[in-house]
Design a protein around this motif. Structure first.
Motif, PDB file in Angstrom:
ATOM      1  N   ARG A  33       0.837  -1.199   0.000  1.00  0.00           N
ATOM      2  CA  ARG A  33       0.000   0.000   0.000  1.00  0.00           C
ATOM      3  C   ARG A  33       0.872   1.249   0.000  1.00  0.00           C
ATOM      4  NH1 ARG A  33      -5.848  -0.718   0.778  1.00  0.00           N
ATOM      5  NH2 ARG A  33      -5.699   1.537   0.756  1.00  0.00           N
ATOM      6  N   SER A  34       0.480   2.227  -0.787  1.00  0.00           N
ATOM      7  CA  SER A  34       1.225   3.488  -0.799  1.00  0.00           C
ATOM      8  C   SER A  34       0.552   4.542   0.072  1.00  0.00           C
ATOM      9  CB  SER A  34       1.350   4.006  -2.232  1.00  0.00           C
ATOM     10  OG  SER A  34       0.072   4.257  -2.768  1.00  0.00           O
ATOM     11  N   ASP A  35      -0.651   4.266   0.515  1.00  0.00           N
ATOM     12  CA  ASP A  35      -1.399   5.253   1.301  1.00  0.00           C
ATOM     13  C   ASP A  35      -1.353   4.944   2.801  1.00  0.00           C
ATOM     14  OD1 ASP A  35      -2.972   2.976   0.985  1.00  0.00           O
ATOM     15  OD2 ASP A  35      -4.844   4.097   0.813  1.00  0.00           O
ATOM     16  N   VAL A  36      -0.115   4.799   3.296  1.00  0.00           N
ATOM     17  CA  VAL A  36       0.109   4.628   4.728  1.00  0.00           C
ATOM     18  C   VAL A  36       1.205   5.586   5.169  1.00  0.00           C
ATOM     19  CG1 VAL A  36      -0.657   2.218   4.804  1.00  0.00           C
ATOM     20  CG2 VAL A  36       1.740   2.717   4.431  1.00  0.00           C
ATOM     21  N   ILE A  37       1.107   6.033   6.416  1.00  0.00           N
ATOM     22  CA  ILE A  37       2.108   6.933   6.969  1.00  0.00           C
ATOM     23  C   ILE A  37       2.244   6.584   8.452  1.00  0.00           C
ATOM     24  CG2 ILE A  37       0.401   8.730   7.443  1.00  0.00           C
ATOM     25  CD1 ILE A  37       2.538  10.812   6.772  1.00  0.00           C
ATOM     26  N   SER A  38       3.474   6.607   8.944  1.00  0.00           N
ATOM     27  CA  SER A  38       3.669   6.267  10.354  1.00  0.00           C
ATOM     28  C   SER A  38       4.342   7.411  11.096  1.00  0.00           C
ATOM     29  CB  SER A  38       4.480   4.978  10.488  1.00  0.00           C
ATOM     30  OG  SER A  38       5.782   5.171  10.026  1.00  0.00           O
ATOM     31  N   PHE A  39       4.057   7.449  12.375  1.00  0.00           N
ATOM     32  CA  PHE A  39       4.585   8.469  13.265  1.00  0.00           C
ATOM     33  C   PHE A  39       5.174   7.793  14.491  1.00  0.00           C
ATOM     34  CE2 PHE A  39       0.895  10.091  11.031  1.00  0.00           C
ATOM     35  CZ  PHE A  39       1.409  11.231  10.445  1.00  0.00           C
ATOM     36  N   TYR A  40       6.237   8.378  15.030  1.00  0.00           N
ATOM     37  CA  TYR A  40       6.807   7.872  16.276  1.00  0.00           C
ATOM     38  C   TYR A  40       6.362   8.803  17.392  1.00  0.00           C
ATOM     39  CZ  TYR A  40       9.895   5.731  19.595  1.00  0.00           C
ATOM     40  OH  TYR A  40      10.369   5.061  20.689  1.00  0.00           O
ATOM     41  N   LEU A  41       5.452   8.335  18.224  1.00  0.00           N
ATOM     42  CA  LEU A  41       4.843   9.202  19.226  1.00  0.00           C
ATOM     43  C   LEU A  41       4.918   8.668  20.650  1.00  0.00           C
ATOM     44  CD1 LEU A  41       1.540  10.155  17.334  1.00  0.00           C
ATOM     45  CD2 LEU A  41       3.673  11.434  17.415  1.00  0.00           C
ATOM     46  N   ILE A  42       5.475   7.496  20.869  1.00  0.00           N
ATOM     47  CA  ILE A  42       5.404   6.854  22.187  1.00  0.00           C
ATOM     48  C   ILE A  42       5.957   7.729  23.312  1.00  0.00           C
ATOM     49  CG2 ILE A  42       7.582   5.594  22.035  1.00  0.00           C
ATOM     50  CD1 ILE A  42       6.046   3.265  23.464  1.00  0.00           C
ATOM     51  N   ASP A 114       6.927  -1.057  18.986  1.00  0.00           N
ATOM     52  CA  ASP A 114       8.116  -0.200  18.882  1.00  0.00           C
ATOM     53  C   ASP A 114       7.773   1.287  18.994  1.00  0.00           C
ATOM     54  OD1 ASP A 114       9.763  -2.357  18.660  1.00  0.00           O
ATOM     55  OD2 ASP A 114      10.417  -1.961  16.622  1.00  0.00           O
ATOM     56  N   GLY A 115       6.513   1.613  19.249  1.00  0.00           N
ATOM     57  CA  GLY A 115       6.139   2.998  19.489  1.00  0.00           C
ATOM     58  C   GLY A 115       5.600   3.763  18.302  1.00  0.00           C
ATOM     59  N   TYR A 116       5.339   3.085  17.201  1.00  0.00           N
ATOM     60  CA  TYR A 116       4.819   3.762  16.012  1.00  0.00           C
ATOM     61  C   TYR A 116       3.292   3.731  15.985  1.00  0.00           C
ATOM     62  CZ  TYR A 116       9.572   3.313  14.255  1.00  0.00           C
ATOM     63  OH  TYR A 116      10.930   3.400  14.109  1.00  0.00           O
ATOM     64  N   ILE A 117       2.720   4.774  15.430  1.00  0.00           N
ATOM     65  CA  ILE A 117       1.301   4.793  15.085  1.00  0.00           C
ATOM     66  C   ILE A 117       1.247   4.983  13.577  1.00  0.00           C
ATOM     67  CG2 ILE A 117      -0.895   6.006  15.239  1.00  0.00           C
ATOM     68  CD1 ILE A 117      -0.148   6.878  18.043  1.00  0.00           C
ATOM     69  N   THR A 118       0.598   4.056  12.902  1.00  0.00           N
ATOM     70  CA  THR A 118       0.461   4.117  11.449  1.00  0.00           C
ATOM     71  C   THR A 118      -0.998   4.367  11.122  1.00  0.00           C
ATOM     72  OG1 THR A 118       2.302   2.590  11.132  1.00  0.00           O
ATOM     73  CG2 THR A 118       0.749   2.812   9.301  1.00  0.00           C
ATOM     74  N   ILE A 119      -1.234   5.227  10.154  1.00  0.00           N
ATOM     75  CA  ILE A 119      -2.590   5.382   9.639  1.00  0.00           C
ATOM     76  C   ILE A 119      -2.572   5.082   8.151  1.00  0.00           C
ATOM     77  CG2 ILE A 119      -3.280   7.032  11.423  1.00  0.00           C
ATOM     78  CD1 ILE A 119      -3.211   9.193   9.210  1.00  0.00           C
ATOM     79  N   GLY A 120      -3.694   4.604   7.681  1.00  0.00           N
ATOM     80  CA  GLY A 120      -3.823   4.290   6.272  1.00  0.00           C
ATOM     81  C   GLY A 120      -5.107   4.848   5.707  1.00  0.00           C
ATOM     82  N   GLY A 121      -5.043   5.173   4.432  1.00  0.00           N
ATOM     83  CA  GLY A 121      -6.189   5.717   3.715  1.00  0.00           C
ATOM     84  C   GLY A 121      -5.832   7.078   3.145  1.00  0.00           C
ATOM     85  N   SER A 122      -5.909   7.225   1.838  1.00  0.00           N
ATOM     86  CA  SER A 122      -5.516   8.477   1.182  1.00  0.00           C
ATOM     87  C   SER A 122      -6.234   9.692   1.752  1.00  0.00           C
ATOM     88  CB  SER A 122      -5.786   8.406  -0.320  1.00  0.00           C
ATOM     89  OG  SER A 122      -5.015   7.402  -0.902  1.00  0.00           O
ATOM     90  N   GLN A 123      -7.556   9.610   1.854  1.00  0.00           N
ATOM     91  CA  GLN A 123      -8.332  10.739   2.354  1.00  0.00           C
ATOM     92  C   GLN A 123      -8.003  10.992   3.822  1.00  0.00           C
ATOM     93  OE1 GLN A 123     -12.563  10.456   1.772  1.00  0.00           O
ATOM     94  NE2 GLN A 123     -12.975  12.284   2.972  1.00  0.00           N
ATOM     95  N   PHE A 124      -7.869   9.927   4.604  1.00  0.00           N
ATOM     96  CA  PHE A 124      -7.547  10.027   6.028  1.00  0.00           C
ATOM     97  C   PHE A 124      -6.213  10.762   6.213  1.00  0.00           C
ATOM     98  CE2 PHE A 124      -7.104   7.290  10.100  1.00  0.00           C
ATOM     99  CZ  PHE A 124      -7.890   8.165  10.841  1.00  0.00           C
ATOM    100  N   ILE A 125      -5.213  10.364   5.441  1.00  0.00           N
ATOM    101  CA  ILE A 125      -3.889  10.989   5.527  1.00  0.00           C
ATOM    102  C   ILE A 125      -3.967  12.455   5.100  1.00  0.00           C
ATOM    103  CG2 ILE A 125      -1.568  11.009   4.529  1.00  0.00           C
ATOM    104  CD1 ILE A 125      -1.815   7.884   4.443  1.00  0.00           C
ATOM    105  N   CYS A 126      -4.659  12.719   4.016  1.00  0.00           N
ATOM    106  CA  CYS A 126      -4.794  14.095   3.523  1.00  0.00           C
ATOM    107  C   CYS A 126      -5.448  14.990   4.570  1.00  0.00           C
ATOM    108  CB  CYS A 126      -5.602  14.086   2.229  1.00  0.00           C
ATOM    109  SG  CYS A 126      -5.781  15.698   1.469  1.00  0.00           S
ATOM    110  N   GLU A 127      -6.500  14.495   5.189  1.00  0.00           N
ATOM    111  CA  GLU A 127      -7.193  15.291   6.207  1.00  0.00           C
ATOM    112  C   GLU A 127      -6.338  15.456   7.457  1.00  0.00           C
ATOM    113  OE1 GLU A 127     -11.263  14.058   6.772  1.00  0.00           O
ATOM    114  OE2 GLU A 127     -11.522  13.875   4.610  1.00  0.00           O
ATOM    115  N   LEU A 128      -5.587  14.439   7.826  1.00  0.00           N
ATOM    116  CA  LEU A 128      -4.688  14.546   8.973  1.00  0.00           C
ATOM    117  C   LEU A 128      -3.633  15.621   8.719  1.00  0.00           C
ATOM    118  CD1 LEU A 128      -3.706  13.155  11.750  1.00  0.00           C
ATOM    119  CD2 LEU A 128      -1.991  12.146  10.258  1.00  0.00           C
ATOM    120  N   LYS A 129      -3.022  15.571   7.537  1.00  0.00           N
ATOM    121  CA  LYS A 129      -1.994  16.562   7.193  1.00  0.00           C
ATOM    122  C   LYS A 129      -2.566  17.981   7.147  1.00  0.00           C
ATOM    123  CE  LYS A 129       1.035  13.550   4.459  1.00  0.00           C
ATOM    124  NZ  LYS A 129       1.545  13.296   3.087  1.00  0.00           N
TER     125      LYS A 129
END
Length: 141
Positions: A33-42, A114-129
């Motif tokens: 999938r190309s529509d995923v993004i992860s963040f390190y937030l722990i 390992d402390g990552y939060i990943t979200i997936g979904g093109s629209q979800f990512i766009c709205e988050l950004k």
């Protein structure tokens, strides 16, 4: 509570839709999938709270009325059915990998040990950004 057949359908569809061959997912495991993004937030409890506020707003705008929370050890069993307002991320979610989604499977959230939060979904990512101004600071890959 959902019946066993519904559990199996949700898990099967989630795995197929989001390319999740194992209980460990992106960024610890590659995805097609190309529509995923992860963040390190722990290590950032204040940032996790900011992140949650944004995520909850997005889910409410999608008119999500229930969220399935699935745990790593028991992937295949719905551990909880939540409303968007009940969505939280605790230290436990970073010990046992967890997934959140709904029937639409247009979005997904994953927390890993390992402390990552990943979200997936093109629209979800766009709205988050578009809503969370600090997203680039915490982006992990």
């Amino acid at each position: 509570m959902l019946n066993h057949s519904t559990y199996k359908t949700i898990i099967k569809n989630m795995k197929e839709t989001w390319d999740i061959p194992t209980p460990i997912w992106y960024p610890l495991y590659e995805t097609k999938r190309s529509d995923v993004i992860s963040f390190y937030l722990i290590d950032e409890p204040k940032v996790i709270k900011e992140f949650l506020v944004v995520i909850k707003r997005i889910l409410v705008s999608y008119e999500v009325d229930h969220i399935y929370k699935l745990g790593e050890q028991e992937l295949g069993f719905v551990l909880e059915i939540l409303s968007p307002s009940e969505l939280i991320f605790t230290k436990q979610h970073f010990i046992e990998d967890s997934f959140w989604c709904d029937n639409s499977l247009k979005w997904i959230i994953y927390t890993c040990h390992d402390g990552y939060i990943t979200i997936g979904g093109s629209q979800f990512i766009c709205e988050l950004k578009g809503t969370w101004t600090n997203w680039e600071v915490y982006k992990s890959f």
